[in-house]
Design a protein around this motif. Structure first.
Motif, short mmCIF file in Angstrom:
data_model
loop_
_atom_site.label_atom_id
_atom_site.label_comp_id
_atom_site.label_asym_id
_atom_site.label_seq_id
_atom_site.Cartn_x
_atom_site.Cartn_y
_atom_site.Cartn_z
N GLU A 1 0.83 -1.20 0.00
CA GLU A 1 0.00 0.00 0.00
C GLU A 1 0.87 1.26 0.00
O GLU A 1 0.54 2.24 -0.66
CB GLU A 1 -0.92 0.01 1.22
CG GLU A 1 -2.13 -0.92 1.12
CD GLU A 1 -1.79 -2.37 1.44
OE1 GLU A 1 -0.64 -2.65 1.81
OE2 GLU A 1 -2.69 -3.23 1.31
N ASP B 1 3.75 1.71 -1.37
CA ASP B 1 4.20 1.95 -2.75
C ASP B 1 3.13 2.72 -3.53
O ASP B 1 3.42 3.70 -4.21
CB ASP B 1 4.43 0.61 -3.48
CG ASP B 1 5.90 0.19 -3.45
OD1 ASP B 1 6.69 0.89 -2.79
OD2 ASP B 1 6.24 -0.82 -4.08
N ILE B 2 1.90 2.27 -3.41
CA ILE B 2 0.82 2.88 -4.20
C ILE B 2 0.48 4.28 -3.67
O ILE B 2 0.21 5.19 -4.45
CB ILE B 2 -0.43 1.97 -4.21
CG1 ILE B 2 -0.09 0.63 -4.88
CG2 ILE B 2 -1.58 2.63 -4.95
CD1 ILE B 2 -1.23 -0.35 -4.95
N LEU C 1 2.43 6.42 -2.61
CA LEU C 1 3.39 7.39 -3.16
C LEU C 1 2.84 8.11 -4.39
O LEU C 1 3.23 9.22 -4.70
CB LEU C 1 4.67 6.66 -3.58
CG LEU C 1 5.82 6.60 -2.60
CD1 LEU C 1 7.01 5.96 -3.29
CD2 LEU C 1 6.20 7.99 -2.13
N LEU C 2 1.93 7.46 -5.11
CA LEU C 2 1.39 8.07 -6.33
C LEU C 2 0.39 9.17 -6.03
O LEU C 2 -0.01 9.90 -6.92
CB LEU C 2 0.69 7.01 -7.19
CG LEU C 2 1.49 5.77 -7.55
CD1 LEU C 2 0.61 4.80 -8.32
CD2 LEU C 2 2.71 6.13 -8.38
#
Lengths: 245, 328
Positions: free
Chosen positions: B212, B214-215, B217-218
């Motif tokens: 989560e 990682d995501i 960060l977008l």
């Protein structure tokens, strides 16, 4: 089917959308157009429950407020306006994030994303970093990620702006081929001529209100286009172009 | 895991063991690596061992070395999480008000009784985090920009009160100042044990959310559109990382720079994805603090607050990384 009933959105004192009613059926396309600030992106985001709105949105008859994020993600995926990313994920890592809603452990699922990478012609870029590729390539990554997400609809926010001519042609043919395979495309666009490649309802927004909703062959379409954008519309060889009023 | 990534991670683990041994060896009484290993060996297999070395190693140096490793890894991990949740390279585990809350608690503790310094520092750190968090939470969502601003406001408020207390009671200035700059001099097995237990519970939960993170960060909207319940994930990881940071800070004082610089070094080596960073940022933090603390306690002028050393080592390191990035 996504159904919007009396959707209004306000940012502080500014009324961005007022009383929008709209239906998009499975496999249908919707092209949202309108001048800057007319509420296009806001409409798109409220359809995904990304922003606070008044009114009701139903997905297959169920209120969107009762959906979890992953349920909405199963229904509609999002290709945001192109961004500049400081984050150095590889194309493969980035695209595989689309798997999250199905498979929390989305890492290392190369087979699942291979097809999406091929459809969008970015297979060869899969080990490149997304902050080192061109705008057109990044746009294709975003579309590939949406494909991997495998939702009923793909929503796109101006996928063709900021791209060069060649990339525009490539992206629009990718979008057209997705639509012909039965994906519903909900797209915000500045370019009227996108309707050459994409059949569907056209929604013209002005100041947060729907000025026109219908097909291109509707006799009111050109006139509405002229009122909404305050320009004179000409059509030559099936291509629309504009001059000052 | 790619070959290169594996090799570097493995080297990092070896480096940590090496740093551990070196750090145990260094001190007023020099103990050679051979003697350290033989004391371990003899102790384990029940042979006779040097009692003096044993006491120095197990009761003086090891608790402190272990504390450095634990606190360093906590700061490294919390720093990584702060940078991700705030989506800001300046993210730091203290941004939610942990450090100034702890400072105020400690300042009050020093006025009342030295025994209250740690519990009060911890309570006030959590209080500051709680205030910051409740200000920035709207509709079950934590907005990064609002969290940063409310964190800064709360920090200034708590710091102001702490500074005022310190200003009023100048007699204990050195003690408070030493605490504020951070130090591991109070280390003992008891502290190590409780901090270890806390890390043992909290680290796995934070690591569970790696995908989560990682995501996230977008950005919030993209993360949500991909199916991530950003409100829940962000709340859980911020609260847990603030909790364990508060615990670390209440034991050691405010050690700066480790939380900021460790994730950056990790990113430079391993890239953006948290799958490696979640393990390497804490390892880098542990090594940095261990090295800094070894320098701090072996200074010829007597012990220097370790916060001074971490800044001395951390700043040039960060400047070097920024300089390299510019060249590329």
């Amino acid at each position: 089917m996504i159904k919007l009933k009396n959707i209004s959105v306000r940012y502080g004192k500014n009324q961005i959308l007022s009383n929008i009613n709209l239906e998009v059926k499975e496999g249908e396309n919707l092209i949202i157009m309108g001048p800057n600030g007319s509420g296009k992106t806001t409409l798109l985001k409220s359809m995904m429950g990304l922003i606070h709105f008044e009114g009701e949105i139903e997905i297959d008859g169920r209120n969107i407020r009762s959906f979890s994020r992953s349920e909405i993600a199963r229904y509609i995926s999002y290709v945001p306006q192109i961004f500049t990313t400081p984050f150095s994920f590889t194309v493969k890592e980035f695209v595989s994030m689309g798997l999250y809603r199905k498979k929390r452990d989305y890492w290392d699922e190369e087979n699942d994303i291979e097809e999406a990478l091929k459809i969008t012609n970015i297979y060869d870029l899969k080990d490149k970093y997304i902050n080192k590729i061109s705008g057109g390539e990044l746009q294709k990554c975003l579309i590939a990620r949406a494909l991997v997400q495998d939702s009923e609809f793909i929503s796109m926010d101006e996928p063709m702006s900021h791209l060069d001519v060649k990339a525009v042609l490539e992206i629009s043919s990718i979008i057209a081929s997705l639509s012909s395979k039965g994906k519903g495309i909900i797209i915000v666009s500045h370019d009227v001529n996108i309707i050459k490649n994409l059949n569907g309802n056209i929604l013209l927004l002005k100041n947060g209100n729907i000025s026109f909703l219908g097909k291109e062959d509707n006799p009111d379409f050109v006139r509405s286009l002229e009122t909404v954008f305050e320009v004179k519309v000409h059509k030559n060889n099936d291509i629309y172009y504009f001059t000052k009023l | 895991m790619k070959g290169k990534t594996f090799f570097i991670s493995f080297s990092l683990v070896i480096l940590t063991i090496f740093d551990f041994l070196i750090s145990v060896a260094i001190g007023p009484v020099h103990i050679s690596l051979n003697s350290i290993i033989s004391v371990f060996y003899d102790k384990i297999f029940g042979f006779n061992y040097s009692w003096t070395y044993y006491v120095i190693i197990f009761y003086i140096r090891m608790p402190r070395v272990i504390l450095a490793l634990l606190v360093g890894s906590i700061l490294g991990l919390s720093g990584l999480i702060a940078q991700t949740i705030f989506r800001n390279p300046l993210g730091d585990p203290y941004l939610t008000g942990v450090s100034s809350g702890a400072a105020l608690g400690a300042a009050i503790g020093f006025l009342i009784s030295p025994f209250l310094v740690t519990p009060l520092a911890f309570s006030f750190a959590m209080l500051a985090v709680g205030i910051t968090f409740s200000i920035s939470r709207t509709d079950g969502e934590v907005k990064a920009e609002i969290l940063i601003l409310s964190g800064i406001s709360v920090s200034f408020l708590f710091s102001a009160v702490a500074s005022y207390l310190i200003y009023l009671k100048v007699y204990n200035l050195r003690g408070v100042l030493f605490w504020l700059l951070g130090g591991l001099y109070g280390a003992n097995w008891n502290e190590d044990f409780w901090l270890f237990i806390a890390a043992l519970i909290i680290f796995p939960i934070l690591i569970y959310f790696t995908r989560e993170l990682d995501i996230i960060l977008l950005g919030d909207e993209e993360a949500k559109s991909l199916g991530v319940n950003t409100g829940r994930v962000k709340s859980i990881v911020i609260i847990l990382s603030s909790l364990i940071t508060s615990l670390a800070v209440s034991l050691t004082g405010i050690i700066g720079f480790i939380g900021l610089v460790s994730p950056h070094i990790g990113r430079k080596i391993f890239g953006e994805s948290h799958r490696y960073l979640i393990f390497t940022a804490p390892l880098i933090g542990a090594n940095l603090l261990l090295i800094s603390d070894t320098i701090a306690r072996s200074s010829p002028q007597g012990e220097i607050p370790v916060g001074i050393i971490t800044s001395f080592i951390g700043s040039p390191l960060l400047i070097y990384l920024l300089y390299r990035r510019r060249k590329i």
